[in-house]
Each structure stands twice: as C-alpha cells, then as structure tokens.
Design an enzyme around this catalytic site. Sequence first.
Site, PDB file in Angstrom:
ATOM      1  N   ASP A  13       0.856  -1.172   0.000  1.00 26.01           N
ATOM      2  CA  ASP A  13       0.000   0.000   0.000  1.00 26.01           C
ATOM      3  C   ASP A  13       0.904   1.238   0.000  1.00 26.01           C
ATOM      4  O   ASP A  13       2.042   1.188   0.493  1.00 26.01           O
ATOM      5  CB  ASP A  13      -0.876  -0.021   1.255  1.00 26.01           C
ATOM      6  CG  ASP A  13      -1.610   1.290   1.450  1.00 26.01           C
ATOM      7  OD1 ASP A  13      -2.393   1.662   0.562  1.00 26.01           O
ATOM      8  OD2 ASP A  13      -1.370   1.955   2.477  1.00 26.01           O
ATOM      9  N   ALA A  14       0.422   2.347  -0.537  1.00 29.59           N
ATOM     10  CA  ALA A  14       1.256   3.557  -0.636  1.00 29.59           C
ATOM     11  C   ALA A  14       1.065   4.500   0.553  1.00 29.59           C
ATOM     12  O   ALA A  14       1.990   4.741   1.345  1.00 29.59           O
ATOM     13  CB  ALA A  14       0.950   4.299  -1.940  1.00 29.59           C
ATOM     14  N   TYR A  15      -0.150   5.033   0.709  1.00 25.97           N
ATOM     15  CA  TYR A  15      -0.376   6.133   1.646  1.00 25.97           C
ATOM     16  C   TYR A  15      -0.523   5.632   3.082  1.00 25.97           C
ATOM     17  O   TYR A  15      -1.436   4.889   3.399  1.00 25.97           O
ATOM     18  CB  TYR A  15      -1.590   6.961   1.222  1.00 25.97           C
ATOM     19  CG  TYR A  15      -1.372   7.566  -0.153  1.00 25.97           C
ATOM     20  CD1 TYR A  15      -0.348   8.486  -0.349  1.00 25.97           C
ATOM     21  CD2 TYR A  15      -2.139   7.194  -1.247  1.00 25.97           C
ATOM     22  CE1 TYR A  15      -0.102   9.028  -1.597  1.00 25.97           C
ATOM     23  CE2 TYR A  15      -1.905   7.732  -2.507  1.00 25.97           C
ATOM     24  CZ  TYR A  15      -0.883   8.648  -2.671  1.00 25.97           C
ATOM     25  OH  TYR A  15      -0.636   9.177  -3.912  1.00 25.97           O
ATOM     26  N   ARG A  44      -7.407  12.915   6.169  1.00 26.63           N
ATOM     27  CA  ARG A  44      -7.166  11.503   5.872  1.00 26.63           C
ATOM     28  C   ARG A  44      -8.430  10.656   6.084  1.00 26.63           C
ATOM     29  O   ARG A  44      -8.779   9.814   5.243  1.00 26.63           O
ATOM     30  CB  ARG A  44      -6.018  10.988   6.750  1.00 26.63           C
ATOM     31  CG  ARG A  44      -5.747   9.514   6.660  1.00 26.63           C
ATOM     32  CD  ARG A  44      -5.316   9.082   5.263  1.00 26.63           C
ATOM     33  NE  ARG A  44      -4.979   7.663   5.216  1.00 26.63           N
ATOM     34  CZ  ARG A  44      -4.812   6.985   4.100  1.00 26.63           C
ATOM     35  NH1 ARG A  44      -4.945   7.578   2.916  1.00 26.63           N
ATOM     36  NH2 ARG A  44      -4.498   5.709   4.126  1.00 26.63           N
ATOM     37  N   SER A 122      -2.349   0.854  -4.932  1.00 26.95           N
ATOM     38  CA  SER A 122      -2.858   2.017  -4.210  1.00 26.95           C
ATOM     39  C   SER A 122      -4.140   2.578  -4.814  1.00 26.95           C
ATOM     40  O   SER A 122      -4.390   2.461  -6.015  1.00 26.95           O
ATOM     41  CB  SER A 122      -1.773   3.110  -4.231  1.00 26.95           C
ATOM     42  OG  SER A 122      -2.283   4.339  -3.775  1.00 26.95           O
ATOM     43  N   ASN A 123      -4.919   3.218  -3.949  1.00 28.98           N
ATOM     44  CA  ASN A 123      -6.064   4.005  -4.403  1.00 28.98           C
ATOM     45  C   ASN A 123      -5.642   5.209  -5.237  1.00 28.98           C
ATOM     46  O   ASN A 123      -6.448   5.787  -5.964  1.00 28.98           O
ATOM     47  CB  ASN A 123      -6.840   4.544  -3.193  1.00 28.98           C
ATOM     48  CG  ASN A 123      -7.807   3.531  -2.602  1.00 28.98           C
ATOM     49  OD1 ASN A 123      -8.167   2.549  -3.242  1.00 28.98           O
ATOM     50  ND2 ASN A 123      -8.224   3.782  -1.362  1.00 28.98           N
TER      51      ASN A 123
END
Lengths: 229, 229
Positions: A13-15, A44, A122-123
Amino acid sequence: MTGLTGVRACVFDAYGTLFDVHSAANALKADIGPEADRLSMLWRDKQVGYSWLLSLMGDAYKPFWEVTQDALDYAMEATGLADRKDLRQRLLDLYFTLAAYPEVPGMLAGLKAKGLSTAILSNGSPDMLNGAVSSANVGGVLDAVLSVEDVGIFKPAPSVYQLVMDRFGLTKRDEVLFMSSNGWDAAAASHFGFRVVWINRSGLPLERLPGTPVAIKNDLTGLADMIDV
Amino acid sequence: MTGLTGVRACVFDAYGTLFDVHSAANALKADIGPEADRLSMLWRDKQVGYSWLLSLMGDAYKPFWEVTQDALDYAMEATGLADRKDLRQRLLDLYFTLAAYPEVPGMLAGLKAKGLSTAILSNGSPDMLNGAVSSANVGGVLDAVLSVEDVGIFKPAPSVYQLVMDRFGLTKRDEVLFMSSNGWDAAAASHFGFRVVWINRSGLPLERLPGTPVAIKNDLTGLADMIDV
C-alpha cells in the site's frame, strides 16, 4: 516467526505505508496553527471514507486526486480554515512530494537483492503515485505501480487486489505478500487470500474484520529478513 | 422554503436520526469514566465504517447486530476498557432501548395526520429495530420498518434505497422524502433520487459527496409543516 516461503511478489500500500500522509500538514504546521493535527487526521479520514462511499454508490467513482481535494475542503471547513485558499493549494502541492518513511528505500532494495518482485497497489491516481515515487527516489526498486484507476473502484473491492494477480501472472493468491499500515486494508487483503504483514505504525487495536495478518510489525524495517527465497 | 409537493412517503434513517446512538454510553457515563464520550464516538465510527467495508468486500456481509458488537469490541480495546465485560453487556442491552429524540413521536403523528406514509429504512437488524421502535412507542405511527437485511448489503448501496420503492410500489424516486442525520446517508439517498432533508443535529459541514439535500434542519421539529398534501 520462521521465514515465509513461496513468496513471489511483495506488494505495498502507498499512503500511510510507504509515504507519510501527515507529512504535508506537518511541513506547514506553524502556518496552519493549533488545528494542524486535527486538520490532517480529518483530511485523511474523509479521504478514505469518501473512497468507500463513492465505491458503494455504484456509479459515483472519481479519481483519488479529486477525492483528496474534496476531503481537504471538508476538513478545512470543519477546522475553521475554509478561507485559507493559499494553504489549500500548498497542502495539495505537498501531496505530490510526500515524505517516504526512512526505512523504505533500503527495505525495497533489500527485497530486490533477494530477487523478489516489488510493487505498489494504491487508491492513488497514477500521477499522484508517480509524483511520490519520484520524490522518494524509489522508482528503481519497484517493478510496478498499480492504481485502482484501472478498475474504477477503490479498496477493499476484490477487483483491486486482483490487479496484482493479473500484473504478475499469478494463480495462487498466497504467493503475494502484502504490506499495509491501514488495518482495514490489511484485513481485506488477507480476506482476499494474500499473506499480509500489517505495519501497525500507530499501535492501534486489530480491526474486527474478516482476514488475519500473518505478522504485525511497527514499521517496515527487516521485512526482507522475514522472507526465505 | 415553499411547501414540498408530491411527497407520498416519508422515510427515516433510524440511528442518529430517530434514535440517539449515544444515549447508551451516556446512561453509563459515570461508570465508564473519562473515556465515555470517546468510547461512544469510536463505537459509532467503527460501526458505520465496518458496514461500508464489509459491503465492499463483496462476500463479507453480516447482520448489523454483529457489526455493532465488533465495533464495540474495537472501541473498548482502543479506550483501555477491554476488561470491562460487564460494561460491554450493559451497553449492548441498552442498544435495544435507545432513546428517541424528544420531537420524534409528535412529528411522526403529525405526518400520519396529514395522510402520509411513514417508514424507517435502516442498516439495523430487524430485532434491533423492533426493540428501539417498541421502546420509543412509535410502532403505531410507522407504516413500515425496512431493514437492509432483506438485501444483504449496507447503505449506501442503491439496492438499499430501492427497498423503499418496492415496499410502497412507487415508480418515481422523488416521491420519497428521506430524512437522515448522517451526512453521507443524506448525500447518497439524494444521489439515488430521493428528496432529502438532512437533519444536521451536530452542525457539521456539508459532505463533499454526490447528491444535495433539498433542505437542512437542526432537528425533526416542524417537518410535517414543510409538506403540502
């Protein structure tokens, strides 16, 4: 734990996992004032919540970059900062150059040195992800950057996790080791069939959701050492 | 605003709109201690968030009563109250007898006096809803209590809002006037095509989501006066 065997791809996942989403508001903390932390948390929370809601509505998907702006607008109004248009633009600009957590570049290099495939799932919109990857200088140790934009729905829809299977030509879901700091993402990816390491950076309780991580760590340090190749 | 015409059914969200979800923790506030408010907020946030996540996973639906217990377990651990099994049971028992907001019985009676159909449309399991309706003594002024359990997915999936159309045999979505205190529910119901009054009990910003309420009110007082029959 003993070493994990049979892993073919390590997917992140990125964030919140590779990139610190709160680094944007932190960089402007003095200018934002006493509401800086609440602004960042609310930004967030709304960003994630909106991604779930738009997905569930069925016909309301929009790119994550727009969701990120919508969430910031809500958070700025809720914290009495709606008039700070200058701040809005600077926060959004910073989102393209989020700080990577310090252990990330070395950890990714360690996985590549072991011959493992690496990817982001990621989203984020492709341009957001490219900006963060480039800013953190980790493009050379990532084999793929996968965005939900290709399926038009956000996590935790199963079609998002399926992107990894398709990209790497895998048939067994447990050949993927997936890392996320978001407890709900860790749970859902595990429910999908990935083996999951939950990177519990904030020391939160385990989410009461289907799917169980195979391991829980405070950060990504030493990840490569957990994997037997 | 001028009166709303062409309304055939007035439909209400339950939790937060007719019934005060925080009344359970409030009733035990002295016993819970200083974390009472945070426990109650987190319980509610997780309850709603889990309902979205389980829906998006595609194969993970479970009754809202189970979701409510899972969310409470998370919230109790997060607030350091995991060992208070006595408290857990009392909070869950109270969820079946949540207080109705004071204006609710008179408001519903006013709608019935105008010849309008009335209903609840809720994520709640039928037994939870029956408990709250019975406890608030409003069963006699409600024509229907509709639960998502009939479609096996939670709000804001369109199939949930469709339950209203089917129950009342309606063909035009704007013949439904829908009331919710949850901004995301108000937005999604409006996006579905209902006319929506957002009951903004907490004075929150408008959600940046598709769908726009036709009116915003602080509570349900005077609702019947807004409708021309």
